[in-house]
Design a protein around this motif. Structure first.
Motif, mmCIF file in Angstrom:
data_model
loop_
_atom_site.group_PDB
_atom_site.id
_atom_site.type_symbol
_atom_site.label_atom_id
_atom_site.label_comp_id
_atom_site.label_asym_id
_atom_site.label_seq_id
_atom_site.Cartn_x
_atom_site.Cartn_y
_atom_site.Cartn_z
ATOM 1 N N ARG A 162 18.575 -46.753 -25.692
ATOM 2 C CA ARG A 162 17.495 -46.285 -24.815
ATOM 3 C C ARG A 162 18.032 -45.605 -23.559
ATOM 4 O O ARG A 162 17.479 -44.608 -23.092
ATOM 5 N N GLU A 163 19.114 -46.113 -23.022
ATOM 6 C CA GLU A 163 19.669 -45.531 -21.799
ATOM 7 C C GLU A 163 20.113 -44.085 -22.020
ATOM 8 O O GLU A 163 19.938 -43.231 -21.147
ATOM 9 N N TRP A 212 18.869 -41.972 -24.283
ATOM 10 C CA TRP A 212 17.673 -41.135 -24.411
ATOM 11 C C TRP A 212 17.051 -40.859 -23.042
ATOM 12 O O TRP A 212 16.595 -39.735 -22.775
ATOM 13 N N TYR A 213 17.045 -41.856 -22.174
ATOM 14 C CA TYR A 213 16.522 -41.656 -20.821
ATOM 15 C C TYR A 213 17.363 -40.629 -20.060
ATOM 16 O O TYR A 213 16.832 -39.782 -19.330
ATOM 17 N N GLN A 214 18.674 -40.713 -20.204
ATOM 18 C CA GLN A 214 19.551 -39.748 -19.538
ATOM 19 C C GLN A 214 19.294 -38.333 -20.047
ATOM 20 O O GLN A 214 19.256 -37.375 -19.267
ATOM 21 N N TYR A 251 16.507 -37.197 -21.313
ATOM 22 C CA TYR A 251 15.194 -36.759 -20.821
ATOM 23 C C TYR A 251 15.232 -36.458 -19.323
ATOM 24 O O TYR A 251 14.654 -35.466 -18.858
ATOM 25 N N ARG A 252 15.946 -37.281 -18.566
ATOM 26 C CA ARG A 252 15.968 -37.125 -17.111
ATOM 27 C C ARG A 252 16.795 -35.918 -16.665
ATOM 28 O O ARG A 252 16.350 -35.131 -15.822
ATOM 29 N N ILE A 275 11.058 -42.360 -26.260
ATOM 30 C CA ILE A 275 10.641 -43.050 -25.031
ATOM 31 C C ILE A 275 9.152 -43.371 -25.087
ATOM 32 O O ILE A 275 8.717 -44.468 -24.689
#
Length: 482
Positions: free
Chosen positions: A383-384, A386-388, A390-391, A406
């Motif tokens: 998940r981390e 994927w967040y990176q 996206y961010r 997400i």
């Protein structure tokens, strides 16, 4: 009378077969200094060749000297930075190979053959081209021979590059490609021959008026090398080189270890292995083959859920995916740590997150005795990443996949409004991306009908048209459930 005439005739020493060049007539200290500068510039050229081929400045392996791949120069045109994706690589390879192919011969002609030996060794051990070094040795010996010392030094050099031409012609073609690509794979070596002759012509032409004073060889070697580095950095880039070496060739979806593999053969070997039978007997496993097989499959399912094989399982090479997974992570991390600002970062993060999602399907073990991986369920462990993605790279096509995963996670936590908003963004972006893909497909199809059809730019994203269509279906499905 005849005796007196004979006594007056001076005796001349026999001329040696190997000659000495005109540059050695100057101050020895100055000659040595310029020769060392030429060796240094040439060594850097060899190291740069190794860099653009392997990603490392020195990769010589003494154990692989006899390997056939060291003879096949044609693979240099399609591995790493391929000339069919980056046409400027033709010029880069041509200029580098031009330096490697002509400078030792110039040194042998203007000085002597023994002065060319360090250059030949540099090609063999620094550029990792021992086979090409053999052709250079023949050229350097030939150009220093008295029978080939023509009045025109340029003609002598052109003739003495015959071993290099033979090597390029015989070993310069790429293997396992279409005929038209095979033909184009010779273009860097044609360019190398022309560049080499240009260097020789300039050095000898200017040297004719300067009486072949030392210094011209290292100056032109450095100039061509500097031009090569600038062209490579401006038109291709070292970040693109690292991307091709560490990321592009390591798409987890194309790695054989993560394809479907039957475990039937490995399970048969395990059950019939005397050491395994003896080991299992101490743990009260069934003795009959059918119940034993069922029990072992249940144990394999339990262990695979923890991402490992049982200690008693005799796994074949194709089933040892854990080591391959770790190696792929190392490749991605190499690129991510070196090229954090590269435009290829979204693809590296996408591959890394996708690989971390890969999980063995334990049901397939019981039902089909097959190792199958799935990656359509977002796990906490990825998940981390994927967040990176996206961010930091929210405008990239790969961020569409991150948005879906997400949103699925948020929906599971009851954050339906946030998840729906994220899915709506993804749907809008997919529509725009699909139109762009369709237009590029038309342009590519038009180009493929021409002579230069094999030359196509590298993919700018890991999200193919098929993936976008599949992702669109997943977005619609999840949004309808929300």
């Amino acid at each position: 009378m005849d005796n007196k005439q004979t006594e007056k005739t001076p005796k001349t020493a026999a001329k040696s077969f190997m000659t000495v060049g005109p540059t050695l007539h100057y101050s020895h200290k100055n000659v040595q200094r310029c020769w060392l500068l030429a060796v240094l510039a040439f060594a850097v050229s060899c190291l740069f060749w190794s860099k653009i081929q392997t990603g490392s400045f020195w990769t010589f392996d003494f154990a692989a000297v006899t390997s056939p791949k060291l003879w096949r120069l044609g693979q240099a045109a399609i591995t790493g930075v391929s000339i069919f994706e980056y046409p400027w690589q033709i010029l880069v390879l041509g200029m580098l190979m031009g330096i490697l192919g002509i400078v030792p011969v110039l040194i042998s002609q203007l000085m002597s053959s023994r002065y060319s030996l360090p250059f030949i060794l540099a090609v063999a051990f620094l550029a990792n081209l021992p086979a090409f070094a053999i052709s250079l040795l023949l050229s350097c010996v030939a150009v220093a021979c008295r029978p080939l010392r023509f009045r025109s030094r340029f003609i002598a050099i052109a003739l003495c590059t015959a071993p290099q031409l033979a090597f390029w012609g015989y070993f310069g073609g790429a293997i396992g490609v279409e005929p038209i690509k095979w033909g184009f794979s010779f273009t860097p070596w044609i360019c190398a021959w022309l560049v080499g002759l240009a260097i020789a012509g300039l050095v000898l032409g200017i040297g004719h008026f300067t009486r072949y004073r030392p210094g011209l060889v290292w100056m032109f070697t450095s100039l061509v090398l500097l031009t090569t580095v600038v062209v490579f950095e401006v038109k291709i880039g070292f970040d693109e080189l690292d991307y091709q070496l560490y990321v592009a060739k390591n798409n987890p979806e194309q790695v054989s270890e993560f394809h479907d593999h039957s475990i039937t053969e490995a399970l048969d070997k395990t059950i019939t292995n005397p050491a395994v039978i003896k080991y299992l007997a101490g743990f009260f496993y069934p003795a009959e083959p059918i119940p034993l097989r069922a029990e072992l499959k249940r144990e394999i399912q339990i262990q695979l859920s923890q991402d490992r094989w049982p200690s008693w399982f005799v796994a074949t090479d194709e089933l040892k995916y854990q080591a391959k997974r770790q190696w792929l992570f190392e490749q991605y991390d190499l690129f991510i740590s070196r090229r954090a600002k590269s435009r290829r970062m979204p693809i590296a993060l996408y591959y890394k997150a996708l690989l971390r999602e890969y999980s063995p399907d334990v049901k397939a073990i019981e039902q089909k005795e097959e190792l199958h991986f799935y990656s359509d369920y977002p796990y906490e462990r990825s998940r981390e990443i994927w967040y990176q993605l996206y961010r930091d790279f929210g405008g990239s096509p790969e961020s569409l996949e991150a948005r879906w995963r997400i949103a699925k996670h948020w929906a599971g936590q009851g954050k339906f409004e946030q998840a729906d908003k994220l899915l709506a963004q993804a749907q809008t972006m997919i529509g725009e991306r699909s139109q762009t893909k369709a237009q590029r497909h038309i342009d590519t199809k038009t180009q493929s009908d021409t002579l230069f059809g094999p030359f196509r730019p590298p993919a700018d994203s890991a999200m193919t048209a098929f993936k976008l269509a599949e992702l669109q279906r997943k977005l619609n499905q999840l949004r309808s459930l929300i």
